[in-house]
Enzyme design. Structure first.
Site, short mmCIF file in Angstrom:
data_model
loop_
_atom_site.label_atom_id
_atom_site.label_comp_id
_atom_site.label_asym_id
_atom_site.label_seq_id
_atom_site.Cartn_x
_atom_site.Cartn_y
_atom_site.Cartn_z
N GLY A 160 11.37 62.06 38.37
CA GLY A 160 10.93 60.91 37.51
C GLY A 160 9.98 61.09 36.62
O GLY A 160 9.13 60.40 36.30
N ASN B 181 10.05 61.97 33.38
CA ASN B 181 10.20 61.23 32.16
C ASN B 181 9.75 59.75 32.57
O ASN B 181 9.37 59.15 31.52
CB ASN B 181 11.67 61.33 31.64
CG ASN B 181 11.75 62.75 30.88
OD1 ASN B 181 11.49 62.69 30.01
ND2 ASN B 181 12.63 63.78 31.62
N MET C 149 21.17 60.61 37.44
CA MET C 149 22.48 61.46 37.49
C MET C 149 23.86 60.93 38.03
O MET C 149 24.33 61.03 39.07
CB MET C 149 22.19 62.97 38.22
CG MET C 149 20.96 63.41 37.85
SD MET C 149 20.83 63.81 36.09
CE MET C 149 21.47 65.62 36.12
N ILE D 80 27.65 58.91 36.72
CA ILE D 80 28.70 58.75 35.59
C ILE D 80 28.87 57.32 35.53
O ILE D 80 28.89 56.74 36.58
CB ILE D 80 30.12 59.50 35.91
CG1 ILE D 80 30.09 61.00 35.90
CG2 ILE D 80 31.06 59.17 34.85
CD1 ILE D 80 30.34 61.79 35.08
N ASN E 104 19.37 57.16 26.72
CA ASN E 104 19.31 58.46 27.90
C ASN E 104 18.73 59.43 27.11
O ASN E 104 18.61 59.75 26.01
CB ASN E 104 20.69 58.67 28.16
CG ASN E 104 20.97 59.83 29.19
OD1 ASN E 104 20.06 59.86 29.93
ND2 ASN E 104 21.85 60.96 28.89
N HIS F 19 18.70 63.65 27.05
CA HIS F 19 19.81 64.82 27.69
C HIS F 19 18.93 66.01 27.17
O HIS F 19 18.53 66.26 26.10
CB HIS F 19 20.94 64.65 26.95
CG HIS F 19 21.97 65.71 27.37
ND1 HIS F 19 22.62 65.74 28.90
CD2 HIS F 19 22.31 66.73 26.76
CE1 HIS F 19 23.50 66.83 28.79
NE2 HIS F 19 23.33 67.59 27.70
N GLU G 43 31.43 57.61 26.36
CA GLU G 43 31.71 59.03 26.59
C GLU G 43 30.41 59.74 26.86
O GLU G 43 29.36 59.42 26.03
CB GLU G 43 32.15 59.68 25.19
CG GLU G 43 32.78 60.86 25.04
CD GLU G 43 33.41 61.30 23.86
OE1 GLU G 43 33.78 62.74 23.84
OE2 GLU G 43 33.63 60.56 22.90
N LEU G 44 30.51 60.30 27.93
CA LEU G 44 29.14 60.99 28.28
C LEU G 44 28.48 61.87 27.39
O LEU G 44 29.05 62.57 26.43
CB LEU G 44 29.72 61.94 29.44
CG LEU G 44 28.49 62.82 30.43
CD1 LEU G 44 27.82 61.71 30.96
CD2 LEU G 44 28.95 63.78 31.13
N ASP G 45 27.15 61.67 27.04
CA ASP G 45 26.12 62.29 26.30
C ASP G 45 26.86 62.26 24.77
O ASP G 45 26.77 63.31 24.15
CB ASP G 45 26.16 63.80 26.71
CG ASP G 45 25.42 63.84 28.21
OD1 ASP G 45 24.83 62.76 28.42
OD2 ASP G 45 25.77 64.81 28.76
C1 GAR Z 1 15.45 65.87 32.52
O1 GAR Z 1 15.22 67.25 32.19
C2 GAR Z 1 16.29 65.24 32.03
O2 GAR Z 1 16.57 65.41 30.52
C3 GAR Z 1 17.77 65.46 32.77
O3 GAR Z 1 17.40 65.54 34.10
C4 GAR Z 1 16.05 65.86 34.08
C5 GAR Z 1 15.07 64.72 34.85
O4 GAR Z 1 13.98 65.12 35.25
N1 GAR Z 1 19.00 64.62 32.56
C6 GAR Z 1 20.14 64.97 32.63
O5 GAR Z 1 20.34 66.17 32.72
C7 GAR Z 1 20.96 64.01 32.13
N2 GAR Z 1 22.17 64.35 31.92
P1 GAR Z 1 12.81 63.83 35.44
O6 GAR Z 1 13.55 63.17 36.78
O7 GAR Z 1 11.59 64.54 35.92
O8 GAR Z 1 12.61 62.96 34.26
#
Ligand code: GAR
Length: 205
Positions: free
Chosen positions: A14, A16, A96, A98, A113, A115, A149-151
């Protein structure tokens, strides 16, 4: 000006989410834009981010996907929980899962989101190793609107970092994450400001 609730979905650390919640508090989004983080929801009971969110006085909820028989039933329950906070914006921050098409459609134009790649390069998992294997000289992160569509949704903001000699996936991920923490609060703020100006639709696909 309408009050704008932000609901953030996480699955793990968490960091971000914390960057956004800290920016909201430090830069007084509540006073300036009537925007605040109303709730942090995790699909994993042990997610570290739940503790940090609670430490900032933010409401937290857990909806464990393992307690649901199908993706559809989980997403329906998640939507009910999210909607109880009447969100203007749903923020996926390391969530994480889908998502089903119905869930995505429900929040069309108001779900973002982050990525860890320069989309459209490397959607999906293991982005940093794939960027290294491809010989990329730059890597980065993308904030995008969420579509079925994912990402693949419209790009809202990006940050790039150099790939350095001797990088491995961990060192590159750490360099990208520093930028994610700057990029995501800025992108959320920009979305809220656009919403205030009545231009939210311009972000929708
Ligand atoms: C981050 O790097 C984010 O970009 C990535 O997971 C991490 C989460 O970190 N997200 C993905 O890969 C989504 N496809 P956090 O929990 O410390 O924010």
């Amino acid at each position: 000006m309408n009050r704008k609730n932000i609901v953030i979905l996480i699955s793990g650390t968490g960091s971000n989410m914390l960057a956004i919640a800290n920016a909201a508090q430090k830069d007084r989004w509540d006073e300036k834009m009537q925007a605040h983080v109303a709730c942090v929801i995790s699909n994993r009971p042990g997610a570290e981010g739940l503790v940090s969110a609670a430490g900032l006085g933010i409401a937290t909820q857990v909806l464990d996907h393992k307690n649901f028989e199908s993706r559809d039933t989980f997403d329906a329950a998640l939507a009910n929980l999210i909607d109880s906070y009447q969100p203007a914006l749903v923020v996926l921050a390391g969530f994480m899962r889908i998502l089903t098409a119905g869930f995505v459609a429900r929040y069309a134009g108001r779900m973002v989101n982050i990525h860890p790649s320069l989309l459209p390069a490397f959607p999906g998992l293991n982005t940093h190793q794939r960027a290294l294997d491809a010989g990329c000289k730059f890597a980065g992160a993308t904030v995008h609107m969420v579509t079925a569509e994912l990402d693949h949704g419209a790009i809202v903001a990006q940050a790039a970092v150099p790939v350095l000699e001797g990088d491995d996936a961990n060192s590159l991920a750490a360099r990208v994450l520093v930028q994610e923490h700057l990029l995501y609060p800025q992108a959320v703020l920009a979305w809220l400001q656009t919403a205030d100006a009545g231009g939210v639709q311009s972000y929708a696909n």
